[in-house]
Design an enzyme around this catalytic site. Sequence first.
Site, PDB file in Angstrom:
ATOM      1  N   CYS A 166     -41.738 -41.240  15.308  1.00 61.92           N
ATOM      2  CA  CYS A 166     -41.652 -42.631  14.865  1.00 61.92           C
ATOM      3  C   CYS A 166     -41.227 -43.580  15.964  1.00 61.92           C
ATOM      4  O   CYS A 166     -41.121 -44.791  15.740  1.00 61.92           O
ATOM      5  CB  CYS A 166     -40.711 -42.734  13.669  1.00 61.92           C
ATOM      6  SG  CYS A 166     -41.209 -41.654  12.313  1.00 61.92           S
ATOM      7  N   HIS A 306     -34.576 -50.313  13.768  1.00 61.87           N
ATOM      8  CA  HIS A 306     -35.481 -49.259  13.300  1.00 61.87           C
ATOM      9  C   HIS A 306     -35.348 -49.100  11.784  1.00 61.87           C
ATOM     10  O   HIS A 306     -36.359 -48.894  11.103  1.00 61.87           O
ATOM     11  CB  HIS A 306     -35.145 -47.943  13.996  1.00 61.87           C
ATOM     12  CG  HIS A 306     -35.993 -46.790  13.576  1.00 61.87           C
ATOM     13  ND1 HIS A 306     -37.335 -46.723  13.874  1.00 61.87           N
ATOM     14  CD2 HIS A 306     -35.707 -45.658  12.861  1.00 61.87           C
ATOM     15  CE1 HIS A 306     -37.838 -45.598  13.378  1.00 61.87           C
ATOM     16  NE2 HIS A 306     -36.873 -44.942  12.755  1.00 61.87           N
ATOM     17  N   GLU A 317     -27.442 -46.376  12.651  1.00 53.43           N
ATOM     18  CA  GLU A 317     -27.916 -47.480  13.477  1.00 53.43           C
ATOM     19  C   GLU A 317     -27.033 -48.713  13.334  1.00 53.43           C
ATOM     20  O   GLU A 317     -26.741 -49.398  14.321  1.00 53.43           O
ATOM     21  CB  GLU A 317     -29.363 -47.831  13.131  1.00 53.43           C
ATOM     22  CG  GLU A 317     -29.931 -48.891  14.068  1.00 53.43           C
ATOM     23  CD  GLU A 317     -31.397 -49.190  13.837  1.00 53.43           C
ATOM     24  OE1 GLU A 317     -32.012 -49.853  14.694  1.00 53.43           O
ATOM     25  OE2 GLU A 317     -31.936 -48.771  12.788  1.00 53.43           O
ATOM     26  N   LYS A 335     -39.325 -53.334   8.185  1.00 47.72           N
ATOM     27  CA  LYS A 335     -39.844 -52.234   7.365  1.00 47.72           C
ATOM     28  C   LYS A 335     -39.680 -52.499   5.866  1.00 47.72           C
ATOM     29  O   LYS A 335     -40.308 -51.835   5.047  1.00 47.72           O
ATOM     30  CB  LYS A 335     -39.167 -50.914   7.746  1.00 47.72           C
ATOM     31  CG  LYS A 335     -39.606 -50.349   9.091  1.00 47.72           C
ATOM     32  CD  LYS A 335     -39.033 -48.971   9.323  1.00 47.72           C
ATOM     33  CE  LYS A 335     -39.488 -48.378  10.646  1.00 47.72           C
ATOM     34  NZ  LYS A 335     -38.808 -48.997  11.800  1.00 47.72           N
ATOM     35  N   HIS A 340     -42.633 -47.793   6.402  1.00 46.64           N
ATOM     36  CA  HIS A 340     -42.464 -47.093   7.688  1.00 46.64           C
ATOM     37  C   HIS A 340     -43.827 -46.630   8.175  1.00 46.64           C
ATOM     38  O   HIS A 340     -44.414 -45.687   7.638  1.00 46.64           O
ATOM     39  CB  HIS A 340     -41.519 -45.908   7.518  1.00 46.64           C
ATOM     40  CG  HIS A 340     -41.085 -45.296   8.815  1.00 46.64           C
ATOM     41  ND1 HIS A 340     -41.554 -45.716  10.044  1.00 46.64           N
ATOM     42  CD2 HIS A 340     -40.208 -44.282   9.084  1.00 46.64           C
ATOM     43  CE1 HIS A 340     -41.005 -44.995  10.993  1.00 46.64           C
ATOM     44  NE2 HIS A 340     -40.179 -44.128  10.443  1.00 46.64           N
ATOM     45  N   PHE A 400     -38.130 -38.365  14.646  1.00 45.66           N
ATOM     46  CA  PHE A 400     -37.834 -36.951  14.456  1.00 45.66           C
ATOM     47  C   PHE A 400     -37.889 -36.243  15.806  1.00 45.66           C
ATOM     48  O   PHE A 400     -38.711 -36.568  16.666  1.00 45.66           O
ATOM     49  CB  PHE A 400     -38.846 -36.310  13.519  1.00 45.66           C
ATOM     50  CG  PHE A 400     -38.597 -36.564  12.047  1.00 45.66           C
ATOM     51  CD1 PHE A 400     -37.566 -37.375  11.611  1.00 45.66           C
ATOM     52  CD2 PHE A 400     -39.407 -35.956  11.097  1.00 45.66           C
ATOM     53  CE1 PHE A 400     -37.345 -37.595  10.265  1.00 45.66           C
ATOM     54  CE2 PHE A 400     -39.192 -36.170   9.741  1.00 45.66           C
ATOM     55  CZ  PHE A 400     -38.170 -36.983   9.322  1.00 45.66           C
TER      56      PHE A 400
END
Length: 412
Positions: A166, A306, A317, A335, A340, A400
């Site tokens: 991502c 993010h 975050e 998002k 996403h 990931f």
Amino acid sequence: MTSYGYRRPDVVITGIGMVTPSGADTSTAWKAACAGQSAGAADPRLAGLGVDFSCAVSGFDPELVLGGDARRMDPFTQFAIAAARAAVADAAPTDGSWDTARTGVVLGTAVGGQGTWEEQGQRLRDRGPRAVNPLTVPKAIGNIAAGSVAMNLGLHGPSLTLSTACAAGTTALGYALDLLRAGRCDVVLAGGTEAAVTPLVSTAFDRLKALSRRGVDPSGASRPFDEHRDGFVLGEGAAVLVLERADDAKARGRRAYARVLGYGASSDAHHLTAPDPDGRCAQLAVRLALEDAQVDAADVTLVNAHATSTPQGDAVEAGLIERVFGRNTAVTSTKGVTGHMLGAAGAVEAAFTALSIEQGVIPPTANFQAPGPGIAEIDIVHGAPRHAPVSVAVSNSFGFGGHNAVLVLGSA
């Protein structure tokens, strides 16, 4: 700050092309982002599954854009070519002003042509080997979107695909910055593309307990930083940005959206899917990006987070944002609108960040109402767009495998 013994060229964004769940063109996508209009809705492709909704691209007709060639392409390639064409049209090069041998393509993707693999696998099971499309491999392999953009636009510079889950779209933009600084290219088309809203991918993420199960309210399911967030919503689409050196853009009379000031990357080296709970390596990527940009954290006026709407990721975050930037820097996550978009997410968010800088408008974090447990006290823009000058902005992407990638953009 690092002292450089040579004058690094300024790199700017001169073109933006987007195909997103919130709009199949840049203008529509930006308006939806500023309105905080979530694209979450029931998705017929996922009917009968544990999660049957997504943020799907709508209003996009691949055959209108690509003609009959569209049938030989997976959607992730269709999205990429459409976005690249739009970005080049936006950058408006005059005939012969770009040397095609020095114009590169760098795209990120997380899963490539996943829909093609699933479709052809089903054909093999149901109808046998002769039913499998001979073009399966060139439709589905991860590099084919970048290769197809180069072929479609007649570009002969380096063409490559990066896959950092991502974070891939942001990684691609960082690599493009390096190509321009090193003098290996004069222009780079960079971004990300993804078409992973498929039965298998949706089910796999659901089995990881990564997806929201807010099926009674799909448009309210993607809610970054919110106390009721329960996972992300799958999105799809692409964004491609035209990057070139500022002197070259000025010479051809092209006004830039923003400067690409710096890039930083790091690895958590912690877990396959979970972020390091203390966020120290994600924070390292932010620090490296600021150092590369030669700016201080106090100079940053916006963070495009993010923040995917997962309980753990958003909390980690938010904590690092508070530690690095304090509580007064504006924070948003688009998002909430797009869902996403995996490997395309960072590119779309970089595009939105560049538009924030150019227009002095920060989109709200859709569906955010109140911070959830563990969310640090940061200034989350919500409810309505915020009109304010944005001189320096940071865009975060985490993936990931522990991939962290961060861009710093500034006013042109």
